[in-house]
Design an enzyme around this catalytic site. Sequence first.
Site, PDB file in Angstrom:
ATOM      1  N   LYS A   1      26.015  -5.142 -23.222  1.00  0.00           N
ATOM      2  CA  LYS A   1      24.553  -4.988 -23.200  1.00  0.00           C
ATOM      3  C   LYS A   1      23.899  -5.149 -24.579  1.00  0.00           C
ATOM      4  O   LYS A   1      23.664  -6.265 -24.997  1.00  0.00           O
ATOM      5  CB  LYS A   1      24.172  -3.673 -22.535  1.00  0.00           C
ATOM      6  CG  LYS A   1      24.554  -3.672 -21.046  1.00  0.00           C
ATOM      7  CD  LYS A   1      23.672  -2.811 -20.167  1.00  0.00           C
ATOM      8  CE  LYS A   1      23.865  -3.168 -18.709  1.00  0.00           C
ATOM      9  NZ  LYS A   1      24.524  -2.165 -17.896  1.00  0.00           N
TER      10      LYS A   1
ATOM     11  N   TYR B   1      22.303  -8.643  -6.657  1.00  0.00           N
ATOM     12  CA  TYR B   1      21.747  -7.454  -5.995  1.00  0.00           C
ATOM     13  C   TYR B   1      20.451  -7.767  -5.258  1.00  0.00           C
ATOM     14  O   TYR B   1      19.491  -7.005  -5.325  1.00  0.00           O
ATOM     15  CB  TYR B   1      21.519  -6.337  -7.025  1.00  0.00           C
ATOM     16  CG  TYR B   1      22.805  -5.656  -7.395  1.00  0.00           C
ATOM     17  CD1 TYR B   1      23.443  -4.844  -6.468  1.00  0.00           C
ATOM     18  CD2 TYR B   1      23.397  -5.842  -8.630  1.00  0.00           C
ATOM     19  CE1 TYR B   1      24.648  -4.238  -6.765  1.00  0.00           C
ATOM     20  CE2 TYR B   1      24.606  -5.229  -8.941  1.00  0.00           C
ATOM     21  CZ  TYR B   1      25.221  -4.428  -8.003  1.00  0.00           C
ATOM     22  OH  TYR B   1      26.407  -3.822  -8.307  1.00  0.00           O
TER      23      TYR B   1
ATOM     24  N   TYR C   1      28.988   4.282 -12.662  1.00  0.00           N
ATOM     25  CA  TYR C   1      28.910   2.832 -12.471  1.00  0.00           C
ATOM     26  C   TYR C   1      29.527   2.169 -13.693  1.00  0.00           C
ATOM     27  O   TYR C   1      29.087   2.405 -14.816  1.00  0.00           O
ATOM     28  CB  TYR C   1      27.463   2.349 -12.307  1.00  0.00           C
ATOM     29  CG  TYR C   1      27.393   0.846 -12.190  1.00  0.00           C
ATOM     30  CD1 TYR C   1      27.707   0.207 -10.984  1.00  0.00           C
ATOM     31  CD2 TYR C   1      27.092   0.054 -13.287  1.00  0.00           C
ATOM     32  CE1 TYR C   1      27.697  -1.176 -10.882  1.00  0.00           C
ATOM     33  CE2 TYR C   1      27.075  -1.339 -13.188  1.00  0.00           C
ATOM     34  CZ  TYR C   1      27.378  -1.944 -11.983  1.00  0.00           C
ATOM     35  OH  TYR C   1      27.375  -3.308 -11.890  1.00  0.00           O
TER      36      TYR C   1
ATOM     37  N   ASP D   1      32.633   4.552 -21.708  1.00  0.00           N
ATOM     38  CA  ASP D   1      31.879   3.352 -21.337  1.00  0.00           C
ATOM     39  C   ASP D   1      30.504   3.454 -21.996  1.00  0.00           C
ATOM     40  O   ASP D   1      29.580   4.055 -21.451  1.00  0.00           O
ATOM     41  CB  ASP D   1      31.760   3.274 -19.811  1.00  0.00           C
ATOM     42  CG  ASP D   1      30.890   2.103 -19.358  1.00  0.00           C
ATOM     43  OD1 ASP D   1      30.302   1.415 -20.228  1.00  0.00           O
ATOM     44  OD2 ASP D   1      30.793   1.887 -18.136  1.00  0.00           O
TER      45      ASP D   1
END
Length: 442
Positions: free
Chosen positions: A266, A15, A143, A237
């Site tokens: 994560k 990114y 996302y 999610d």
Amino acid sequence: MSLAERDAAVLWHPYTQMQTAPLPIPVVRGEGAWLIAEDGRRYLDAVASWWVNLHGHAHPYIAGRVSEQLRTLEHVMFAGFTHPAAVELAEGLLRVLPDNQRRVFYSDNGATSIEVGIKMALQYFHNRGQAQRRTLVAFRDSYHGDTFGAMSVSARSAFTAPFAPLLFDVQFIDVPVPGREAEVLAQLEAVLTTHDVAAFIFEPLVLGTAGMVMYEPDALDTLISCCHEHGVLCIADEVMTGFGRTGQLFAADYLQTQPDIICLSKGLTGGTMALGATTCTAAIYEAFLSDDRTRTFFHGHSYTANPVACTAGLASLELLLAPESAADRARVEARHAAFAAELRGQSGIAEVRQRGTILAVEFRVAEGTSYFSRLRDEFYALSLERGVLLRPLGNIVYVLPPYCITDAELRQVYDTLLAMRELVLRPAQAAAPADLPEYPHD
Ligand SMILES: *Cc1c(COP(=O)(O)O)cnc(C)c1O
């Protein structure tokens, strides 16, 4: 040549527009909530290094367990073989996840945990002779990661535009933010009655990349129940919300009706290394059991269930379940709530949102002006100057810290947010060329 210059000669960062990005900050050490740069400067990691870190950097307990595992068994293929860390972590996860979760499938990161969840849901119907059920439903602003399946169920944006024709069709519904619940339920019902829907995938309670957009458990319960009435699977999610982030261990713990599939990554290893896990109900697992080998779940990665990553996961889970961590999370939540109350209604502040250890401040600025597009960079520069790592999403600045952050450190973060408010209140300046759009999960 400095480390940053050597980096610039060989590396390509995520990114990052490499032509215009400033040189990266070389970090050589981590300690508690702090990152220590090569030049000795210290940065308070108020975003848990892209939302992964739970217990602080270079945690000695996790480090010890990981190095012991490295000397014992670094890796073994996971088809035909197993190992203690994979079994113990799966047992540990199923103990703390909602009751209906019965099986754990490992992968490598958040996006792959999503791919696995989507493929499980689609093949579940395929195996049951209902292959026509293949439509997915997702939130318009979601996302879910950067692989093709995950991109397909994510918001269509400048970042997915180059691949748009190759993404599969998804029915998008709006996020049921307070006041819009009934409208979104109607959108979902319309999709469910006109399409052969396999699954609804969602970020439960908090949409991270969308700008920490929050909605209530009741609203999600209603959507999940509606899906279940239509025989549609629900995929939560929890890549960002898992492991205590929202105040409960999982966002699903706020719900009355449980999702069928849960995606984790994560915080799964406390931010130590890459690991993903997708869990599912007994009914989903059983749809793959057959004498017919074509019903097998043909999915895997070379490093599936890597023992070192699983050990990091186990060590992190132990720390997470200790009373000290629960107390830390409650403390961070209380400090956030007090600061949110202090900020609300102040000039320059459009909205303050909070769920558990996540605090998001939306600053009031004239949208569409060049001032608006420049603000993100100004916020970012200001926070780094003050030794605090915050990554604004446009005019939204969120705090999502490691749970070990102290009250004094939190105060330093809050003071930085107050300094940002001063920036916003400053009279508008001369126009500058428009910048690129904001980066997702940045
Ligand atoms: C970060 C994130 C992902 C993607 O995880 P990666 O490990 O970056 O692939 C998916 N879903 C949510 C909600 C996330 O926040």
